[in-house]
Design a protein around this motif. Structure first.
Motif, mmCIF file in Angstrom:
data_model
loop_
_atom_site.group_PDB
_atom_site.id
_atom_site.type_symbol
_atom_site.label_atom_id
_atom_site.label_comp_id
_atom_site.label_asym_id
_atom_site.label_seq_id
_atom_site.Cartn_x
_atom_site.Cartn_y
_atom_site.Cartn_z
ATOM 1 N N ARG A 17 -5.943 27.067 25.647
ATOM 2 C CA ARG A 17 -6.275 25.940 24.781
ATOM 3 C C ARG A 17 -6.728 26.478 23.432
ATOM 4 O O ARG A 17 -7.496 27.431 23.363
ATOM 5 C CB ARG A 17 -7.365 25.102 25.435
ATOM 6 N N CYS A 19 -9.019 26.405 21.027
ATOM 7 C CA CYS A 19 -10.367 25.876 20.876
ATOM 8 C C CYS A 19 -11.312 27.024 20.521
ATOM 9 O O CYS A 19 -10.960 28.194 20.675
ATOM 10 C CB CYS A 19 -10.810 25.165 22.154
ATOM 11 N N LYS A 22 -11.802 31.272 21.952
ATOM 12 C CA LYS A 22 -10.630 32.027 22.409
ATOM 13 C C LYS A 22 -10.283 33.196 21.488
ATOM 14 O O LYS A 22 -9.474 34.043 21.833
ATOM 15 C CB LYS A 22 -9.409 31.113 22.536
ATOM 16 N N ASN A 47 -2.996 22.342 21.269
ATOM 17 C CA ASN A 47 -3.803 22.425 20.050
ATOM 18 C C ASN A 47 -3.973 21.028 19.470
ATOM 19 O O ASN A 47 -3.806 20.809 18.278
ATOM 20 C CB ASN A 47 -3.187 23.397 19.044
ATOM 21 N N ASN A 49 -6.603 19.180 19.059
ATOM 22 C CA ASN A 49 -7.977 18.871 18.682
ATOM 23 C C ASN A 49 -8.212 19.343 17.250
ATOM 24 O O ASN A 49 -7.372 20.049 16.682
ATOM 25 C CB ASN A 49 -8.947 19.530 19.671
ATOM 26 N N PHE A 51 -9.935 21.697 16.055
ATOM 27 C CA PHE A 51 -9.907 23.150 15.904
ATOM 28 C C PHE A 51 -8.477 23.650 15.747
ATOM 29 O O PHE A 51 -8.227 24.596 14.993
ATOM 30 C CB PHE A 51 -10.594 23.829 17.087
#
Length: 187
Positions: A17, A19, A22, A47, A49, A51
């Motif tokens: 993810r 976020c 990572k 991806n 979101n 971020f």
């Protein structure tokens, strides 16, 4: 889009993810000075979101947007083909309790690099099945460049990683470990 559509171009993959935590921002920043300059970063995973948008903006602001490919989530067999076609898998995470993504990359025969904050890092290093890399973008870029330049070393690391996965995570071995755990619990 099939992420393998640019054969022959040096590729570093990361999967998970998109976020915070990572380490994707470390990889994008490393792309500024990675050698060869046409190397690309394949970011595999959702991806969806804010971020994820921040990481796209970071790639653009760093001038490496053309070298960073956000695939979104991939399903097998495309996922495994993308991992297998990458030259390196790198997870410079801030924290990971294990990293199934690293195990999947090794199972696909991809040389795997992780930060010291990834739970499996110590075992990979001890068994020479993977390498530990810095999260510092300049140091990360140098490590990635060195591994991309060393085809023999990458092949040796990939073979060792694949053997590590077979020894520790083959389904028959895991089934025996679970059976043993249940036997101990019921005893």
């Amino acid at each position: 889009d099939d992420p393998r559509n640019d054969p022959g171009r040096p590729t570093v993959a990361v999967m998970g993810r998109v976020c915070p935590g990572k380490g994707i921002e470390h990889l994008i920043a490393a792309m500024i000075s990675i050698k060869p300059a046409d190397a690309r970063l394949l970011v595999i995973g959702p991806n969806d979101n804010p971020f994820g948008e921040d990481m796209r903006a970071l790639a653009d602001n760093c001038g490496v947007a053309d070298n960073v490919v956000f695939t979104g989530p991939l399903a097998p067999p495309t996922l495994y083909a993308a991992l297998a076609s990458a030259d390196l898998f790198c997870l410079p995470s801030d924290h990971e309790n294990f990293s199934l993504a690293a195990v999947e990359a090794m199972a696909c025969g991809t040389a795997t690099l992780v930060s010291a904050h990834v739970g499996i890092a110590e075992a990979l290093s001890a068994e020479q099945a993977g390498a530990i890399v810095s999260q510092n973008p300049a140091e990360l870029a140098q490590s990635l460049s060195d591994w991309l330049a060393d085809q023999t070393g990458r092949q040796r690391l990939a073979e060792s990683g694949r053997a590590f996965v077979r020894r520790r995570y083959d389904k028959a071995i895991v089934a025996l470990q679970w059976a043993d755990a249940y036997a101990k619990i019921t005893a």
